[in-house]
Design an enzyme around this catalytic site. Sequence first.
Site, PDB file in Angstrom:
ATOM      1  N   ASP A   1       0.861  -1.178   0.000  1.00  0.00           N
ATOM      2  CA  ASP A   1       0.000   0.000   0.000  1.00  0.00           C
ATOM      3  C   ASP A   1       0.899   1.230   0.000  1.00  0.00           C
ATOM      4  OD1 ASP A   1      -2.536   1.450   0.417  1.00  0.00           O
ATOM      5  OD2 ASP A   1      -3.204  -0.449   1.293  1.00  0.00           O
TER       6      ASP A   1
ATOM      7  N   ASP B   1      -3.207   4.596  -2.340  1.00  0.00           N
ATOM      8  CA  ASP B   1      -4.364   5.014  -1.560  1.00  0.00           C
ATOM      9  C   ASP B   1      -4.892   6.387  -1.990  1.00  0.00           C
ATOM     10  OD1 ASP B   1      -5.907   4.340   0.975  1.00  0.00           O
ATOM     11  OD2 ASP B   1      -5.143   6.331   1.498  1.00  0.00           O
TER      12      ASP B   1
ATOM     13  N   GLU C   1      -6.231   3.285  -6.134  1.00  0.00           N
ATOM     14  CA  GLU C   1      -7.549   3.354  -5.511  1.00  0.00           C
ATOM     15  C   GLU C   1      -8.124   4.686  -5.963  1.00  0.00           C
ATOM     16  OE1 GLU C   1      -9.908   3.427  -1.262  1.00  0.00           O
ATOM     17  OE2 GLU C   1      -8.228   4.757  -1.617  1.00  0.00           O
TER      18      GLU C   1
ATOM     19  N   HIS D   1     -10.969  -3.957   2.866  1.00  0.00           N
ATOM     20  CA  HIS D   1     -10.932  -3.649   4.304  1.00  0.00           C
ATOM     21  C   HIS D   1     -11.825  -2.469   4.680  1.00  0.00           C
ATOM     22  CE1 HIS D   1      -8.336  -0.807   2.402  1.00  0.00           C
ATOM     23  NE2 HIS D   1      -8.288  -0.090   3.511  1.00  0.00           N
ATOM     24  N   ASP D   2     -12.418  -1.792   3.704  1.00  0.00           N
ATOM     25  CA  ASP D   2     -13.310  -0.657   3.983  1.00  0.00           C
ATOM     26  C   ASP D   2     -14.781  -1.031   3.830  1.00  0.00           C
ATOM     27  OD1 ASP D   2     -11.158   1.096   4.345  1.00  0.00           O
ATOM     28  OD2 ASP D   2     -11.137   1.704   2.234  1.00  0.00           O
TER      29      ASP D   2
HETATM   30  O1  ISL Z   1     -14.401   3.657   3.207  1.00  0.00           O
HETATM   31  C1  ISL Z   1     -14.739   4.538   2.450  1.00  0.00           C
HETATM   32  C2  ISL Z   1     -15.912   4.470   1.590  1.00  0.00           C
HETATM   33  O2  ISL Z   1     -16.519   3.278   1.555  1.00  0.00           O
HETATM   34  C3  ISL Z   1     -14.024   5.779   2.266  1.00  0.00           C
HETATM   35  O3  ISL Z   1     -14.472   6.795   3.029  1.00  0.00           O
HETATM   36  C4  ISL Z   1     -12.539   5.552   2.373  1.00  0.00           C
HETATM   37  O4  ISL Z   1     -12.007   6.255   3.409  1.00  0.00           O
HETATM   38  C5  ISL Z   1     -11.971   5.982   1.068  1.00  0.00           C
HETATM   39  O5  ISL Z   1     -12.424   5.046   0.174  1.00  0.00           O
HETATM   40  C6  ISL Z   1     -10.465   5.986   1.041  1.00  0.00           C
HETATM   41  O6  ISL Z   1      -9.941   4.799   1.531  1.00  0.00           O
HETATM   42  C7  ISL Z   1      -8.585   4.688   1.734  1.00  0.00           C
HETATM   43  O7  ISL Z   1      -8.018   5.817   2.363  1.00  0.00           O
HETATM   44  C8  ISL Z   1      -8.413   6.070   3.703  1.00  0.00           C
HETATM   45  C9  ISL Z   1      -8.379   4.825   4.589  1.00  0.00           C
HETATM   46  O8  ISL Z   1      -9.072   5.070   5.772  1.00  0.00           O
HETATM   47  C10 ISL Z   1      -8.980   3.622   3.914  1.00  0.00           C
HETATM   48  O9  ISL Z   1      -8.836   2.487   4.718  1.00  0.00           O
HETATM   49  C11 ISL Z   1      -8.292   3.469   2.588  1.00  0.00           C
HETATM   50  O10 ISL Z   1      -8.694   2.313   1.896  1.00  0.00           O
HETATM   51  C12 ISL Z   1      -7.496   7.121   4.234  1.00  0.00           C
HETATM   52  O11 ISL Z   1      -6.160   6.741   4.039  1.00  0.00           O
END
Ligand code: ISL
Length: 549
Positions: free
Chosen positions: A98, A199, A257, A329-330
């Site tokens: 990542d 990210d 992403e 993971h989100d």
């Molecule tokens: O989870 C989300 C939407 O479903 C988003 O708000 C998410 O924060 C966004 O997609 C970005 O995600 C990534 O960056 C974030 C981190 O919290 C997430 O885990 C990561 O995947 C900030 O670094």
Amino acid sequence: MKQAWWKERVFYQIYPRSFLDTNGDGIGDLRGIIEKLDYLKTLGIGGIWLCPVYDSPNDDNGYDIRDYENIMSEFGTMTDFDALLEGLHARDIKLVMDLVVNHSSDEHAWFTESRKAKDNPYRDYYIWRDGKDGGTPNNWASFFAPSAWKLDETTGQYYLHLFSEKQPDLNWENPRVRSEIHAMVNRWFDRGVDGFRMDVINCIAKDAGLPDGAGRPNAAGYTLAVERFANRPKFFDYIRELKENCYAGRDCLCLAEAPFTSPEEGTKMLDEDTGIFDLNFPFDLMEIDDGPGGKYDPGSWTLQQFKQIVSRWQVATEHGWGSLFWSNHDQARAVSRFGCTSSEELRIRSAKMLAVAMYLLRGTPFVYQGEELGMTNTRFPNESTIRDIEGINALNEARATGRIETTWKGILHKGRDHARTPMQWSTAPNAGFTTGEPWIMVNPNYVSINAETEQGDANSVLKFYQTLIGLRNSSRTLQYGDYRPLLIEHEELFVYQRVMNGETYTIVCNMSGENVALPEIPMGSVILSNVTQSIERTMAPYEARVMCC
Ligand code: ISL
Ligand code: CA
């Protein structure tokens, strides 16, 4: 079509904190991953996307990085990291790390310097502004807080944080920031990693002058000013520059992403000749069941919407490549969100069906840890069991605006913690994840849903994933063949073909809980199915068939 290793392999996403704990502190670690490399190999995995393992104070579980070139002490050491990399490569598994460079932690040395004084050499590593009319510099909201600005007492200026206030945004306009990032990326490449998942990378370029956003304001009057910071022209320049400086001459994966990205923008990003990324993670499918109030305002979805999203991205990436995933993971657990958990039989059958529906499409599959077991959402008993900063903030905001009930329901449906409960390895206490106190609750259903039990059960979701991934790994047609949708208008069946050199795979999935008559379509002999006995012209609830001719 150009061939590439990352087009041919099935990836597995690891959230290290929740994978396997080997020292009893309740937190997964790198040694835990090393212990399970043969498990991954047996599953047929050819690449890992590893969520952040860098040194971090864990305000957002590693997405707030304090030191890009050290390993989080809870996870282990650089020696463990090298051992992990060696173990992966010995098994011909690639490692994609990542890369979190839209922001760092506020505890990163760059930021502790930056906040000291307006004339500090690191000041311009971040985005500092004076307040306006006694308030914040503009009306931007944060994803994790009402406002994206935090007033810093030391200098009386505000800094920008699109995520939590412990995640200040880096200033990509500063060439020194960019060259520090390039150097850091190159050092990881030199160490042997095979690529990066970047990210929220499409948010790194903010419009000059940081103009107000025009969207709907939140309760505090701030708005997610997506049109001011997502996919802006400079972002393309920054990535081109990063690729010239870091990727040239290397056969490494560049994966974005990319929230707020339409298929049209995706086409531009992913074009094999003129694009900037090999692959991306779009968000349309993850937002399919958002209600009018957003992610935690649960709505419903239809198969028509699902087909449209899939088809649009298959078309958008025709001259490029796309990613295939149900979760990460989100997100909530795939089978709870898109399948059926009303009975064990249907949980198992629908989990297998989802895998067939998604992972035989054209693109690169990303299996999220535990999905291969059919792991489900967790019935979190109360707010004190929630660990995720996004969920906790959503609950706090909801309490302030009297929407707590809807939001709690939303969290039970789609909270990020569902993906983060510990991996269920066995029937041992805490699912065999830890001998200590797990950092987040274990789903009590581990007594029946776990890797050890499933490995010994020919009908398990795990066994099915092994077979399905094996099938994909051994078929050039499933890797590189064209995508052809069938029965586009059908409201229950999701049907498509993969075609190459006179070979045709036909994939039929009943995404509904009803028996459905199967219309006349070209079929072939069944090579994989998730039911013990198929009735030729009837698709049982959640039945999936893969045919070949
Ligand atoms: O989870 C989300 C939407 O479903 C988003 O708000 C998410 O924060 C966004 O997609 C970005 O995600 C990534 O960056 C974030 C981190 O919290 C997430 O885990 C990561 O995947 C900030 O670094
Ligand atoms: Ca541990």
